[in-house]
Design a protein around this motif. Sequence first.
Motif, mmCIF file in Angstrom:
data_model
loop_
_atom_site.group_PDB
_atom_site.id
_atom_site.type_symbol
_atom_site.label_atom_id
_atom_site.label_comp_id
_atom_site.label_asym_id
_atom_site.label_seq_id
_atom_site.Cartn_x
_atom_site.Cartn_y
_atom_site.Cartn_z
ATOM 1 N N LEU A 147 -3.657 45.346 -35.547
ATOM 2 C CA LEU A 147 -4.071 44.966 -36.909
ATOM 3 C C LEU A 147 -5.583 45.054 -37.102
ATOM 4 N N ARG A 148 -6.326 45.278 -36.021
ATOM 5 C CA ARG A 148 -7.786 45.413 -36.168
ATOM 6 C C ARG A 148 -8.229 46.810 -35.729
ATOM 7 N N ASP A 149 -8.232 47.106 -34.437
ATOM 8 C CA ASP A 149 -8.665 48.455 -34.010
ATOM 9 C C ASP A 149 -7.664 49.494 -34.516
ATOM 10 N N GLY A 150 -6.366 49.151 -34.469
ATOM 11 C CA GLY A 150 -5.336 50.079 -34.957
ATOM 12 C C GLY A 150 -5.561 50.407 -36.413
ATOM 13 N N PRO A 176 -16.698 47.258 -38.563
ATOM 14 C CA PRO A 176 -17.240 46.252 -37.653
ATOM 15 C C PRO A 176 -18.223 46.825 -36.652
ATOM 16 N N GLN A 177 -18.064 48.096 -36.283
ATOM 17 C CA GLN A 177 -18.916 48.600 -35.219
ATOM 18 C C GLN A 177 -20.168 49.289 -35.755
ATOM 19 N N GLY A 178 -20.528 48.995 -37.014
ATOM 20 C CA GLY A 178 -21.681 49.637 -37.623
ATOM 21 C C GLY A 178 -23.009 49.022 -37.225
ATOM 22 N N GLY A 235 -7.466 56.703 -30.448
ATOM 23 C CA GLY A 235 -6.642 55.510 -30.286
ATOM 24 C C GLY A 235 -7.020 54.653 -29.088
ATOM 25 N N ASN A 236 -6.231 53.580 -28.925
ATOM 26 C CA ASN A 236 -6.428 52.603 -27.844
ATOM 27 C C ASN A 236 -5.322 52.785 -26.805
ATOM 28 N N ALA A 237 -5.398 51.994 -25.745
ATOM 29 C CA ALA A 237 -4.307 51.985 -24.764
ATOM 30 C C ALA A 237 -3.033 51.541 -25.470
ATOM 31 N N VAL A 259 -9.951 44.125 -20.474
ATOM 32 C CA VAL A 259 -10.415 45.496 -20.713
ATOM 33 C C VAL A 259 -9.862 46.005 -22.041
ATOM 34 N N HIS A 260 -10.591 46.951 -22.613
ATOM 35 C CA HIS A 260 -10.266 47.496 -23.931
ATOM 36 C C HIS A 260 -10.659 48.975 -23.860
ATOM 37 N N CYS A 261 -9.660 49.850 -23.700
ATOM 38 C CA CYS A 261 -9.982 51.252 -23.415
ATOM 39 C C CYS A 261 -9.550 52.175 -24.547
ATOM 40 N N HIS A 262 -10.431 53.103 -24.869
ATOM 41 C CA HIS A 262 -10.105 54.122 -25.880
ATOM 42 C C HIS A 262 -9.653 55.396 -25.187
ATOM 43 N N ASN A 263 -8.971 56.236 -25.982
ATOM 44 C CA ASN A 263 -8.177 57.315 -25.390
ATOM 45 C C ASN A 263 -8.768 58.710 -25.579
HETATM 46 ZN ZN ZN Z 1 -12.102 49.534 -29.831
#
Ligand code: ZN
Length: 513
Positions: free
Chosen positions: A12-15, A509-511, A237-239, A201-205
């Motif tokens: 609901l956030r990164d997705g 958010p990541q700005g 995307g994320n894991a 951990v929070h991994c991007h793909n």
């Molecule tokens: Zn992320």
Amino acid sequence: MKDRLVIFDTTLRDGEQSPGASMTKEEKIRVARQLEKMRVDVIEAGFAAASPGDFDAIRAIAESIRESTVCSLARANEKDIQRAGEAIQPAAQKRIHTFIATSPIHMEKKLRMSPDQVVEQAVKAIGWARQYTDDVEFSAEDAGRSELDFLCRIFEEVIKAGATTINVPDTVGYNFPNQFAETLRQVIARVPNSDKVVWSVHCHNDLGLAVANSLSAVLAGARQVECTINGLGERAGNASLEEVVMAVRTRPDIFPVETRIDTTQIVPASKLVSQITGYPVQPNKAIVGANAFAHESGIHQDGVLKHRETYEIMRAEDVGWTQNKLVLGKHSGRNAFKSRLSELGIVLEGDEALNAAFARFKELADKKHEIFDEDLQALVSDETVTPAQEHYKLIYSQVCSETGEVPHSRVTLTVGGLERKAESDGSGPVDATFKAIEQMVQSGGELLLYSVNAITTGTDAQGEVTVRLSKGGRVVNGQGADTDIVVASAKAYLNALNKLHSCSGKVNPQGDV
Ligand code: ZN
Ligand code: KIV
């Protein structure tokens, strides 16, 4: 006894940061309820400071979720943290997740802050967050490209300040499994107070390694994995939650951890998120792809029939794959309908919504004799649109489509309660219908995606249509389902227009900080 691996879902956030995957409040609540049913430990419900709409959705989720912790993201500044704290306030268990970038490139070029200033800001952020909850997570954004000494320094300080979970994100998906595992091993060994927190951990793909990196970090001591349904998320995307959870469950000989996920809820969650976001699941996707358990070659089929484990390492039913099950028919009553909805975890607010859904069910049952769970899910998505959000409503549509003739469509809508009619030619019946709608609405939206899927099998199946529109930098998805795909298309188009009509802009958010 194995350690618990905390599953932190950020669909609901990164997705939602995937282009075009934005969800309405009602859609987010449906996803959150499914995540709770799946027994996800932490639901990152959004980024409260992004927009009033995000704030409201987090608050509504905080009000309705009881079993999972509800979390809001916040940049490391007082205003963001205050918004996050207010949004999660009604939750039974609440978390604030605050972050600041720690890599040289992000600190210098994006934040324009010195490393000392970053540490100071992070420590202050934890203090602000602790005013709202004792459960505070700190993320070092772009940790995957940060210097190890600096990571150890900032982690030690934020733990002293009261952070309870420390997250190590590979924000740009740059790491490799052995390297990422080594980073985890090093920070856990070198940070003197590392035993006071849960390591995450929070991994991007970006290089297709998000799941591999997450799992290798678990072997190095991480006890929380941040992931999303179907691997949805920013860029590549994320894991993917389903892959992480099933890897840990299928290989207990390798992983010293277990999750509390009800894996039979995985496929329903995958279908729900795909339907709402308009992001299809590739057929060969692990666990949730349509072919994930299909054996095509004769040799494999023969082997599976003789002894399933010759070619299957997991059971389809353990992740929620079921045969399309006939659940209801035209003679089913209101109570049977209501109780099947509640078994599916669908709650319709008030008698009016239930009556409207039941009336649509009867209409559908007249056209389509067998009603499956998937049909009910689609039908209910229509009912979660409240009249206030239905500025444009389809009243009537008729199409003429003959071989050798130009297709023609007539459409009647209500626009803000007033009836309007228009007709148009088009290159096909759907094109003609959309053109007729545009004549009345003049939205100026750009069509980014149009897709049709059969919800179940058979020619009497409902077609489920997704329409993605963009206007003024906003991207929305509309869905519609009907046994008539032109009607489904018109509904999906109007659903997208209604979303454009009602939603407001938000910040990334990541700005910044
Ligand atoms: Zn992320
Ligand atoms: O990718 C990332 O670094 C993030 C953080 C906000 C955790 O999404």
